[in-house]
Design a protein around this motif. Structure first.
Motif, PDB file in Angstrom:
ATOM      1  N   THR A  32       0.822  -1.204   0.000  1.00  0.00           N
ATOM      2  CA  THR A  32       0.000   0.000   0.000  1.00  0.00           C
ATOM      3  C   THR A  32       0.859   1.258   0.000  1.00  0.00           C
ATOM      4  O   THR A  32       1.935   1.285   0.609  1.00  0.00           O
ATOM      5  CB  THR A  32      -0.930   0.009   1.228  1.00  0.00           C
ATOM      6  N   ALA A  33       0.357   2.302  -0.657  1.00  0.00           N
ATOM      7  CA  ALA A  33       1.080   3.571  -0.695  1.00  0.00           C
ATOM      8  C   ALA A  33       0.900   4.362   0.594  1.00  0.00           C
ATOM      9  O   ALA A  33       1.694   5.247   0.903  1.00  0.00           O
ATOM     10  CB  ALA A  33       0.596   4.402  -1.888  1.00  0.00           C
ATOM     11  N   ASN A  34      -0.140   4.029   1.349  1.00  0.00           N
ATOM     12  CA  ASN A  34      -0.456   4.780   2.576  1.00  0.00           C
ATOM     13  C   ASN A  34      -0.591   3.838   3.758  1.00  0.00           C
ATOM     14  O   ASN A  34      -1.700   3.503   4.186  1.00  0.00           O
ATOM     15  CB  ASN A  34      -1.738   5.583   2.379  1.00  0.00           C
ATOM     16  N   PRO A  35       0.543   3.364   4.288  1.00  0.00           N
ATOM     17  CA  PRO A  35       0.507   2.404   5.392  1.00  0.00           C
ATOM     18  C   PRO A  35       0.013   3.016   6.692  1.00  0.00           C
ATOM     19  O   PRO A  35       0.107   4.229   6.914  1.00  0.00           O
ATOM     20  CB  PRO A  35       1.972   1.976   5.516  1.00  0.00           C
ATOM     21  N   MET A  36      -0.511   2.155   7.545  1.00  0.00           N
ATOM     22  CA  MET A  36      -0.963   2.561   8.875  1.00  0.00           C
ATOM     23  C   MET A  36       0.177   2.305   9.860  1.00  0.00           C
ATOM     24  O   MET A  36       0.094   1.430  10.725  1.00  0.00           O
ATOM     25  CB  MET A  36      -2.228   1.784   9.247  1.00  0.00           C
ATOM     26  N   GLN A  37       1.236   3.078   9.723  1.00  0.00           N
ATOM     27  CA  GLN A  37       2.431   2.880  10.538  1.00  0.00           C
ATOM     28  C   GLN A  37       2.148   3.254  11.989  1.00  0.00           C
ATOM     29  O   GLN A  37       1.718   4.376  12.273  1.00  0.00           O
ATOM     30  CB  GLN A  37       3.589   3.724   9.998  1.00  0.00           C
ATOM     31  N   HIS A 121      -2.603 -10.583  13.582  1.00  0.00           N
ATOM     32  CA  HIS A 121      -2.489  -9.353  14.367  1.00  0.00           C
ATOM     33  C   HIS A 121      -2.186  -8.162  13.472  1.00  0.00           C
ATOM     34  O   HIS A 121      -2.776  -7.084  13.633  1.00  0.00           O
ATOM     35  CB  HIS A 121      -1.386  -9.522  15.419  1.00  0.00           C
ATOM     36  N   LEU A 122      -1.275  -8.341  12.530  1.00  0.00           N
ATOM     37  CA  LEU A 122      -0.898  -7.247  11.632  1.00  0.00           C
ATOM     38  C   LEU A 122      -2.078  -6.800  10.770  1.00  0.00           C
ATOM     39  O   LEU A 122      -2.340  -5.602  10.627  1.00  0.00           O
ATOM     40  CB  LEU A 122       0.277  -7.670  10.756  1.00  0.00           C
ATOM     41  N   PHE A 123      -2.793  -7.757  10.200  1.00  0.00           N
ATOM     42  CA  PHE A 123      -3.949  -7.397   9.370  1.00  0.00           C
ATOM     43  C   PHE A 123      -5.059  -6.758  10.208  1.00  0.00           C
ATOM     44  O   PHE A 123      -5.729  -5.822   9.757  1.00  0.00           O
ATOM     45  CB  PHE A 123      -4.486  -8.630   8.639  1.00  0.00           C
ATOM     46  N   ALA A 124      -5.259  -7.266  11.416  1.00  0.00           N
ATOM     47  CA  ALA A 124      -6.320  -6.739  12.276  1.00  0.00           C
ATOM     48  C   ALA A 124      -6.062  -5.295  12.689  1.00  0.00           C
ATOM     49  O   ALA A 124      -6.999  -4.493  12.802  1.00  0.00           O
ATOM     50  CB  ALA A 124      -6.475  -7.618  13.512  1.00  0.00           C
ATOM     51  N   ASN A 125      -4.790  -4.959  12.890  1.00  0.00           N
ATOM     52  CA  ASN A 125      -4.454  -3.648  13.438  1.00  0.00           C
ATOM     53  C   ASN A 125      -3.900  -2.656  12.427  1.00  0.00           C
ATOM     54  O   ASN A 125      -3.995  -1.440  12.651  1.00  0.00           O
ATOM     55  CB  ASN A 125      -3.442  -3.815  14.576  1.00  0.00           C
ATOM     56  N   TYR A 126      -3.325  -3.142  11.316  1.00  0.00           N
ATOM     57  CA  TYR A 126      -2.626  -2.235  10.416  1.00  0.00           C
ATOM     58  C   TYR A 126      -3.041  -2.371   8.954  1.00  0.00           C
ATOM     59  O   TYR A 126      -2.303  -1.970   8.050  1.00  0.00           O
ATOM     60  CB  TYR A 126      -1.111  -2.433  10.566  1.00  0.00           C
ATOM     61  N   SER A 127      -4.215  -2.935   8.716  1.00  0.00           N
ATOM     62  CA  SER A 127      -4.770  -2.954   7.360  1.00  0.00           C
ATOM     63  C   SER A 127      -6.131  -2.267   7.391  1.00  0.00           C
ATOM     64  O   SER A 127      -6.806  -2.254   8.422  1.00  0.00           O
ATOM     65  CB  SER A 127      -4.916  -4.386   6.834  1.00  0.00           C
ATOM     66  N   LYS A 128      -6.509  -1.700   6.258  1.00  0.00           N
ATOM     67  CA  LYS A 128      -7.772  -0.957   6.211  1.00  0.00           C
ATOM     68  C   LYS A 128      -8.980  -1.886   6.339  1.00  0.00           C
ATOM     69  O   LYS A 128     -10.015  -1.504   6.862  1.00  0.00           O
ATOM     70  CB  LYS A 128      -7.831  -0.152   4.919  1.00  0.00           C
ATOM     71  N   LYS A 129      -8.855  -3.141   5.862  1.00  0.00           N
ATOM     72  CA  LYS A 129      -9.975  -4.081   5.946  1.00  0.00           C
ATOM     73  C   LYS A 129     -10.111  -4.684   7.332  1.00  0.00           C
ATOM     74  O   LYS A 129     -11.205  -5.046   7.753  1.00  0.00           O
ATOM     75  CB  LYS A 129      -9.814  -5.180   4.903  1.00  0.00           C
ATOM     76  N   GLY A 130      -8.991  -4.840   8.046  1.00  0.00           N
ATOM     77  CA  GLY A 130      -9.047  -5.318   9.415  1.00  0.00           C
ATOM     78  C   GLY A 130      -9.163  -6.820   9.585  1.00  0.00           C
ATOM     79  O   GLY A 130      -9.454  -7.295  10.682  1.00  0.00           O
ATOM     80  N   PHE A 131      -8.949  -7.575   8.500  1.00  0.00           N
ATOM     81  CA  PHE A 131      -8.989  -9.034   8.628  1.00  0.00           C
ATOM     82  C   PHE A 131      -7.978  -9.645   7.662  1.00  0.00           C
ATOM     83  O   PHE A 131      -7.532  -9.011   6.702  1.00  0.00           O
ATOM     84  CB  PHE A 131     -10.394  -9.582   8.348  1.00  0.00           C
ATOM     85  N   THR A 132      -7.621 -10.912   7.915  1.00  0.00           N
ATOM     86  CA  THR A 132      -6.611 -11.595   7.122  1.00  0.00           C
ATOM     87  C   THR A 132      -7.210 -12.179   5.846  1.00  0.00           C
ATOM     88  O   THR A 132      -8.137 -12.994   5.922  1.00  0.00           O
ATOM     89  CB  THR A 132      -5.970 -12.736   7.937  1.00  0.00           C
ATOM     90  N   PRO A 133      -6.700 -11.793   4.664  1.00  0.00           N
ATOM     91  CA  PRO A 133      -7.197 -12.376   3.397  1.00  0.00           C
ATOM     92  C   PRO A 133      -6.926 -13.877   3.356  1.00  0.00           C
ATOM     93  O   PRO A 133      -6.011 -14.387   4.016  1.00  0.00           O
ATOM     94  CB  PRO A 133      -6.377 -11.639   2.333  1.00  0.00           C
TER      95      PRO A 133
END
Length: 278
Positions: A32-37, A121-133
């Protein structure tokens, strides 16, 4: 077979690392170009040749997250002893995330062992969708590293799997300031540098600079775009180009604040690391 540390050997190792990229289906390239760092740095105990660590690093690239790598190869002690104390055993990957003070460990934040648990944990907290694909879900109940992932790690097992001279690494201790490595997981040239850092047990801040769109794909300064290359405006690559990397976006790029060194080219970086930390 021991591959020599010369120009020919470097090309052979680069080819092996490229095969790993193919076997992994290109994972660890785009992000992603805009990470949730997060505000506080994520800390990852891992080592380059571990297939389970690779799964986590691929997700870190997809989410374009920076993190502190604490290489914990076999026979090492610089970080592996810390790992044993914190996790209760010398198992990688092991993630520390101090951003969630209400996590399972209270004020200590989250300390997570097991690659799939870390990925979730990473997908839940630092992805816009909030779940693991689905493609990043556990392969089966007993094994969360696919056969292709393990095969991709075979070449790396020759390098970066264990500390090359653990007593010297321990005697040298950690650098006063962490090194900074800019790149992305699937880059064959970045992989060779990470393998050397793992062998030497040198901790560093891994700055993921994932390719954000098809136009970012290229090599040796050339990209799939017309005219002068420009990253996505306001994206992570754009910010890095104007704020941190005062030059071309070529990777790997190493910054060592301990010696005031900034350099490109994987072979030059490897030679530098061996000379200063070997």
């Amino acid at each position: 077979m021991i591959i020599p540390n010369n120009a020919i050997g470097h090309k052979i190792k680069s080819a092996q690392a490229f095969v790993s990229l193919i076997l992994r289906g290109g994972r660890g390239v785009m992000g992603t170009a805009n990470p949730m760092q997060p505000e506080k740095s994520l800390v990852l105990y891992e080592f380059e040749a571990c297939p389970y660590s690779r799964r986590v690093r691929e997700v870190m690239t997809l989410l374009n997250l920076d993190y502190e790598s604490r290489p914990s190869p076999h026979k090492g002690h610089v970080y592996r002893d810390e790992l044993k104390e914190l996790a209760g055993k010398a198992q990688v990957p092991f993630l520390i995330d101090e951003n969630n003070v209400d996590g399972a460990n209270g004020e200590e934040g989250d300390q997570i062992l097991d690659s799939q648990a870390i990925i979730d944990h990473l997908f839940a907290n630092y992805s816009k969708k909030g779940f693991t694909p689905d493609k990043y879900q556990r392969q089966n109940k007993k094994d969360n590293a696919s056969l292709a992932n393990k095969v991709a790690s075979v070449a790396s097992m020759m390098r970066g799997a264990k500390a090359v001279h653990p007593k010297k690494n321990l005697a040298r201790a950690k650098p006063k300031q962490p090194l900074h490595l800019y790149g992305f997981e699937a880059s064959p040239f970045c992989r060779l540098v990470r393998e050397k850092l793992s062998e030497l047990e040198v901790g560093y801040i891994n700055h993921n600079v994932a390719r954000e769109r098809i136009q970012d794909i290229g090599a040796f300064g050339f990209h799939l775009t017309k005219g002068e290359y420009q990253p996505i405006k306001g994206g992570k690559r754009d910010r890095l180009m104007h704020e941190e990397i005062k030059g071309e976006l070529l990777f790997p790029y190493l910054v060592d604040p301990n010696t005031d060194t900034q350099m490109y080219e994987s072979q030059d970086i490897i030679d530098y690391l061996e000379y200063n930390y070997g």
